[in-house]
Design a protein around this motif. Sequence first.
Motif, PDB file in Angstrom:
ATOM      1  N   GLU A  92       0.816  -1.203   0.000  1.00  0.00           N
ATOM      2  CA  GLU A  92       0.000   0.000   0.000  1.00  0.00           C
ATOM      3  C   GLU A  92       0.854   1.259   0.000  1.00  0.00           C
ATOM      4  N   TRP A  96       0.954   4.211  -2.934  1.00  0.00           N
ATOM      5  CA  TRP A  96       0.626   5.608  -2.695  1.00  0.00           C
ATOM      6  C   TRP A  96       1.839   6.508  -2.828  1.00  0.00           C
ATOM      7  N   LEU A 172       4.472   8.819   4.180  1.00  0.00           N
ATOM      8  CA  LEU A 172       4.649   7.569   3.439  1.00  0.00           C
ATOM      9  C   LEU A 172       6.118   7.187   3.340  1.00  0.00           C
TER      10      LEU A 172
ATOM     11  N   ARG B  99     -10.013  14.459  -4.774  1.00  0.00           N
ATOM     12  CA  ARG B  99      -9.229  13.390  -5.396  1.00  0.00           C
ATOM     13  C   ARG B  99      -9.220  12.120  -4.555  1.00  0.00           C
ATOM     14  N   LEU B 100      -8.853  12.272  -3.301  1.00  0.00           N
ATOM     15  CA  LEU B 100      -8.632  11.072  -2.490  1.00  0.00           C
ATOM     16  C   LEU B 100      -9.936  10.411  -2.083  1.00  0.00           C
ATOM     17  N   GLU B 103     -11.219   8.488  -4.954  1.00  0.00           N
ATOM     18  CA  GLU B 103     -10.553   7.197  -5.108  1.00  0.00           C
ATOM     19  C   GLU B 103     -11.048   6.193  -4.065  1.00  0.00           C
ATOM     20  N   ARG B 107     -12.946   2.653  -4.977  1.00  0.00           N
ATOM     21  CA  ARG B 107     -12.469   1.341  -4.542  1.00  0.00           C
ATOM     22  C   ARG B 107     -13.509   0.631  -3.688  1.00  0.00           C
ATOM     23  N   GLY B 161     -10.214  -0.534   1.292  1.00  0.00           N
ATOM     24  CA  GLY B 161      -9.121  -1.483   1.444  1.00  0.00           C
ATOM     25  C   GLY B 161      -7.763  -0.860   1.692  1.00  0.00           C
ATOM     26  N   SER B 162      -7.739   0.421   1.960  1.00  0.00           N
ATOM     27  CA  SER B 162      -6.452   1.080   2.159  1.00  0.00           C
ATOM     28  C   SER B 162      -6.459   1.971   3.391  1.00  0.00           C
ATOM     29  N   PRO B 163      -5.921   1.451   4.482  1.00  0.00           N
ATOM     30  CA  PRO B 163      -5.886   2.240   5.715  1.00  0.00           C
ATOM     31  C   PRO B 163      -5.214   3.596   5.554  1.00  0.00           C
ATOM     32  N   TRP B 164      -4.179   3.648   4.759  1.00  0.00           N
ATOM     33  CA  TRP B 164      -3.496   4.937   4.581  1.00  0.00           C
ATOM     34  C   TRP B 164      -4.391   5.928   3.857  1.00  0.00           C
ATOM     35  N   LEU B 165      -5.085   5.458   2.864  1.00  0.00           N
ATOM     36  CA  LEU B 165      -6.000   6.343   2.157  1.00  0.00           C
ATOM     37  C   LEU B 165      -7.062   6.855   3.115  1.00  0.00           C
TER      38      LEU B 165
END
Lengths: 255, 255
Positions: A92, A96, A172, B99-100, B103, B107, B161-165
């Motif tokens: 991930e 990113w 990141l 944007r984020l 996304e 997803r 599915g993306s903790p960082w996102l």
Amino acid sequence: MTFDWGPPVRIGSNREHKTLTDATVDRLRGDIISGRLKSGAKVKSEDLKGLYGVGTSPIREALFQLASEGLVRADGQRGFRVAELNENELLEITDWRARLEGEALRRSIINGDVNWEANAIAALHRLRGVQTSRDLTRDKAADLWEERHREFHFALYGKCGSPWLLRFCELLIQNGERYRRAFVEYKSIDQSITQEHEAILDAAVKRDHVKAVSILDKHIRHAGELAQKFLEKSLAPKASSAKLKPRRAGRGRTH
Amino acid sequence: MTFDWGPPVRIGSNREHKTLTDATVDRLRGDIISGRLKSGAKVKSEDLKGLYGVGTSPIREALFQLASEGLVRADGQRGFRVAELNENELLEITDWRARLEGEALRRSIINGDVNWEANAIAALHRLRGVQTSRDLTRDKAADLWEERHREFHFALYGKCGSPWLLRFCELLIQNGERYRRAFVEYKSIDQSITQEHEAILDAAVKRDHVKAVSILDKHIRHAGELAQKFLEKSLAPKASSAKLKPRRAGRGRTH
DNA sequence: AGAATAGCAGATTTCGAAATTCGGAGAAGG
DNA sequence: CCTTCTCCGAATTTCGAAATCTGCTATTCT
């Protein structure tokens, strides 16, 4: 008089530490990223107090800050531990990084002035300077290489014009670096990595953002795959060393 | 038994507060986002100690955490202050939110299962529930609406599915909310906002991610423009009220 | 008078100890 | 023999006071 807007973007070790807490944050962050504090290890403030020679408060304050950065987990009232590494997160982070750093580079190339070019060139030159070091496995040398490496990347992104984007990249990169340093055994820097740096800078200075971003993308995914390869090797193969993350972290009960 | 990986994604007020510091973080965050603590205001731990009824340590630890989230700035050894709001940052936050979050929604629509749909539907229903409140200017009501609103958005993104996102979205939403609440005087919720929510959910459940993301994008930019309009009006027009950020914040000294 | 310095009051940072909390060891009961 | 409850040591959280630092004010010197 006027404040900088946007979140504070600060990398690694700052020159001036006004506060004991600040110094502790940087030191602790360094120890986690470099792997001197192992993934999953319990962080006992009592131990760190002795190790860093500061009181309870600065350590605790630093811990909370690093928890927000994702390097540490606060665990109920059961103290803190270093955040666990795992393969999914590496994937991930790599993804990113490629997206966001690509965007940051693109914008910087568009916005950047001569001064920006100069900074990037200088940063790469400094990176070349430590490249020659023989023994990058030694903490000191690895720390230095990584610091210069970060500085080069951030010199590249510096003119993206978006503090939030920079902050995200910083988070990141920080978290990604842990994987490299935990798993990749680099004796000397891979030649292809070095070449990629040169190529990125070259394209950037020529203002070819399509090319520059494309190489950067490859560069980041390349690094990610390298780390992943080692990570798999560490986790999967010999069940014997299954208990990596050896207990040797906390020095509490030996045996 | 196994840890969640990725950075901790926690919004606003959590149900259980194990630690005094955790409670303080949430409370302080709420007071900043809601505008009860004004942009740029000095944060004196002494005051908060009295106000929140806790000692120095929890407040200080909370402050450091919020500083990492961008809501507070730590200023040398000159204490803390609430992060300043400004127009550039609003623009930036809005853009990155679009944007984020776009996304994340895309997803989620792709990954989401029936349970995800159910959660989103339930969340919107709860949001409708507070929608009817007459008086959203009252702190309590506004807090509640905003909480439900956040929950709806996060229900939507939950399966990305993306903790960082998710973490990035969380930071942006948090910081963005401050602008709405600082500048937008909403007596009742704009009808178009409500309709956008319905439309997003509808498209999401129908798995039309192109449409859903497109509406979300409009939704976010719409909210951003609204805040911006008010912000400009506040900053520019009458130099008389130049010292906006009226003092009425801290209810401590009503002089 | 203007500039620079010393001193002070108010805040902030830091420490060390008291109060809580956790988790396991061992006793009591089923 | 296994489960449940109680108690104890270790660790963490929280407090309140001591030590530092900052910015202002008054004083002194040029």
